[in-house]
Design a protein around this motif. Structure first.
Motif, PDB file in Angstrom:
ATOM      1  N   GLY A  29     -25.004  52.918   0.597  1.00  0.00           N
ATOM      2  CA  GLY A  29     -25.628  53.811   1.569  1.00  0.00           C
ATOM      3  C   GLY A  29     -26.304  53.030   2.696  1.00  0.00           C
ATOM      4  O   GLY A  29     -26.153  53.344   3.870  1.00  0.00           O
ATOM      5  N   LEU A  30     -27.042  51.974   2.306  1.00  0.00           N
ATOM      6  CA  LEU A  30     -27.715  51.159   3.327  1.00  0.00           C
ATOM      7  C   LEU A  30     -26.709  50.453   4.227  1.00  0.00           C
ATOM      8  O   LEU A  30     -26.895  50.353   5.437  1.00  0.00           O
ATOM      9  CB  LEU A  30     -28.615  50.117   2.655  1.00  0.00           C
ATOM     10  CG  LEU A  30     -29.931  50.621   2.067  1.00  0.00           C
ATOM     11  CD1 LEU A  30     -30.702  49.479   1.420  1.00  0.00           C
ATOM     12  CD2 LEU A  30     -30.780  51.265   3.146  1.00  0.00           C
ATOM     13  N   VAL A  31     -25.621  49.959   3.613  1.00  0.00           N
ATOM     14  CA  VAL A  31     -24.588  49.276   4.408  1.00  0.00           C
ATOM     15  C   VAL A  31     -23.972  50.251   5.403  1.00  0.00           C
ATOM     16  O   VAL A  31     -23.856  49.958   6.600  1.00  0.00           O
ATOM     17  CB  VAL A  31     -23.505  48.677   3.491  1.00  0.00           C
ATOM     18  CG1 VAL A  31     -22.337  48.158   4.325  1.00  0.00           C
ATOM     19  CG2 VAL A  31     -24.086  47.550   2.649  1.00  0.00           C
ATOM     20  N   LEU A  32     -23.596  51.439   4.921  1.00  0.00           N
ATOM     21  CA  LEU A  32     -22.987  52.430   5.813  1.00  0.00           C
ATOM     22  C   LEU A  32     -23.970  52.865   6.901  1.00  0.00           C
ATOM     23  O   LEU A  32     -23.578  53.118   8.033  1.00  0.00           O
ATOM     24  CB  LEU A  32     -22.513  53.646   5.007  1.00  0.00           C
ATOM     25  CG  LEU A  32     -21.276  53.399   4.147  1.00  0.00           C
ATOM     26  CD1 LEU A  32     -20.939  54.643   3.332  1.00  0.00           C
ATOM     27  CD2 LEU A  32     -20.092  53.008   5.020  1.00  0.00           C
ATOM     28  N   GLY A  33     -25.254  52.916   6.546  1.00  0.00           N
ATOM     29  CA  GLY A  33     -26.272  53.293   7.522  1.00  0.00           C
ATOM     30  C   GLY A  33     -26.256  52.387   8.735  1.00  0.00           C
ATOM     31  O   GLY A  33     -26.356  52.861   9.874  1.00  0.00           O
TER      32      GLY A  33
END
Lengths: 290, 270
Positions: free
Chosen positions: B104-108
């Motif tokens: 999720g953080l990477v995609l963010g």
């Protein structure tokens, strides 16, 4: 060593950096946007939404949002059409196919600094020795004239030249994934060239089209390099053709103007606009093709 | 129809190649050939000695800025690949209850344009005292969400049998990654490396913000500074630009096949 430990061995270093250099700055920026923060990053003067209010009523910031919306509105469709057109042309020929593909792809190797240099000092140089003026026999100050705003021509062509080849490659890859049997079936049904393009090629390119539209839209919103290099001088930046990143650059980091509070608010507003437009575009494409 | 198609392609190619020609023409011409109102397609004479002039001009830090660009882009690309490949492998192949929020953080970061965060990142890097230093240029850009994401996508389809065999032979995940997974992902990693290298070499906004002293200029910043200055030596500037694109043009011509793959993979999945 346990599985959980191995997970952190692989993911930990990257995650730590991502948090430190992406998420901490984002959080900090949001925090600063609620403070009066000139020349300081540890402000104490909380001002609530005042920076936001001031940014949204600041004529030049609103104008910059408008500029880049216009820019995206022109660049995204033109990129889509020219990249698809070149891909169709290159994909259909047998002889010298990889030569043409390389030629169109080559500008991707250039930076916007290099491209802007050629555009500013050679092609659209406002003096008589400029290429455009020589070829057209005109005497137009392309980058300086505001009425009519000829500078748009330079802005749009420079981006088209630099990025069309990249998106063309995506389209070529998409075209090659289309099964030949679909075209044969269309031919059996008596479809014309246009019809098989309309009813076979375009629908089959759907995911590529979405990728191209979204990527070129996001890229247009982040435009800074060519604007800065085409228009900036030692005397500063002219009042026209100013996209938000140029605005933020001059107001937050420019000489003597370290206004991080308004800069943070501007960055948050810009991120929100980008998110909204991206979502909206995704929705529109999704609905149209559904 | 076929002839028309080729005609269109030839005209389009001429337009696409024109700026490259202009770089060379103006770079190797004398000043009068560039500014004269009687513009000619070919310059009156070709001045190869302009090359020496460019590198010897004390007002243009050509050699040092090229060296800075080389160091920054090579180290940054290597770091991005190392960190991104490790993270991608961990996310793709080591089951963990944490992988969901990490992804999720990477995609963010893919959704939030990096350019929007340059002001706060600058503020942070300047409090670290990294302004006008190579680490300030390199380190903040090492953690590429796109690279990690593409690697995790790629490693998800890496053949499991190869990894099983390694495990049976007693290799740890670390050993499996370095001795089995990485050597068998050469094409993918090479394609990704070239794409990252282009981005790094051509980066402008961050180097402009962070490289404030002349000694830390990358070649893009050096050219831009000359371009926006009042008194410019035009042929030097054009030649500098031609020199600055030479490394990438060579890579493009030699690694054409890898590049097309790299662009296809990063573009479609990104």
């Amino acid at each position: 060593m346990s599985r959980a430990a191995w997970f952190w061995v692989f993911v930990g270093p990257f995650l730590a950096g991502l948090l430190l250099f992406s998420y901490v700055p984002i959080g900090w920026s949001v925090l600063l946007s609620f403070f009066e923060a000139r020349n300081t990053v540890t402000p104490t003067d909380f001002v609530g939404f005042r920076n936001y209010r001031e940014m949204l009523t600041d004529r030049s910031f609103v104008d910059s949002l408008l500029t880049f919306s216009l820019f995206a509105l022109a660049v995204v469709p033109l990129t889509y059409v020219s990249a698809l057109g070149l891909a169709l042309l290159v994909n259909r020929i047998e002889f010298a196919r990889s030569f043409f593909r390389s030629v169109f792809f080559l500008p991707t190797a250039c930076s916007y600094v290099v491209a802007a240099l050629v555009w500013k000092l050679s092609i659209f140089s406002g003096v008589d020795s400029g290429l455009a003026n020589t070829v057209l026999g005109t005497d137009i100050a392309w980058l300086v004239q505001v009425k009519p705003p000829w500078y748009w021509l330079a802005l749009i062509t420079v981006r088209l030249w630099l990025q069309t080849g990249f998106y063309m490659i995506l389209f070529i890859a998409g075209l090659q994934r289309i099964s030949q049997s679909l075209y044969e079936a269309a031919e059996v049904d008596g479809a014309s060239g246009w019809q098989s393009f309309r009813y076979v090629t375009l629908p089959q390119l759907r995911s590529t089209s979405i990728a191209v539209l979204l990527l070129s839209l996001i890229a247009a919103y982040q435009a800074f390099d060519e604007f800065y290099n085409l228009f900036s001088t030692t005397g500063g930046y002219p009042p026209y053709a100013r996209p938000p990143l140029v605005y933020l650059y001059y107001n937050s980091l420019g000489a003597g103007a370290q206004d991080f509070g308004h800069g943070g608010a501007g960055a948050v507003i810009l991120a929100a606009v980008i998110a909204m437009v991206t979502l909206l575009q995704g929705k529109l494409i999704g609905r149209e093709r559904a | 129809m076929k002839a028309l198609r080729y005609l269109a392609l030839v005209i389009a190619s001429a337009l696409f190649l024109l700026p490259f020609y202009l770089l060379l023409r103006n770079g190797l011409a004398e000043e009068a050939d560039i500014t004269s109102p009687q513009w000619t397609f070919f310059p009156s004479t070709v001045h190869w000695e302009n090359i020496r002039e460019l590198f010897e001009d004390p007002a243009v830090p050509m050699a040092s800025s090229l060296l800075n660009s080389l160091i920054v882009s090579v180290l940054q690309t290597s770091g991005q690949l190392l960190l991104g490949a490790m993270a991608g492998y961990g996310l793709a192949r080591i089951p963990s209850r944490h992988s969901r929020w990490v992804v999720g953080l990477v995609l963010g970061t893919l959704m939030i344009p990096a350019a929007v965060t340059f002001v706060p990142t600058f503020v942070m890097v300047s409090t670290l005292g990294w302004v006008s230093s190579l680490r300030g240029l390199i380190i903040p850009g090492l953690f590429s969400g796109l690279t990690a994401y593409l690697c995790s996508q790629y490693f998800q389809s890496f053949p499991r049998e190869l990894e099983e065999a390694a495990r049976v032979d007693g290799l740890s995940p670390w050993g499996t990654f370095w001795r089995i997974v990485v050597p068998n992902s050469g094409n993918f990693l090479a394609a990704l490396a070239v794409v990252n290298l282009i981005g790094s070499w051509n980066a402008f906004l961050w180097p402009l913000v962070i490289a404030q002293d002349e000694e830390s200029w990358t070649v893009q910043v050096a050219m831009s500074t000359l371009l926006t200055a009042q008194n410019i030596n035009l042929h030097e500037l054009f030649l500098a630009a031609a020199v600055s694109i030479l490394p990438l043009v060579v890579i493009f011509v030699v690694l054409q096949r890898f590049l097309v793959r790299g662009v296809t993979e990063t573009g479609i999945k990104g």
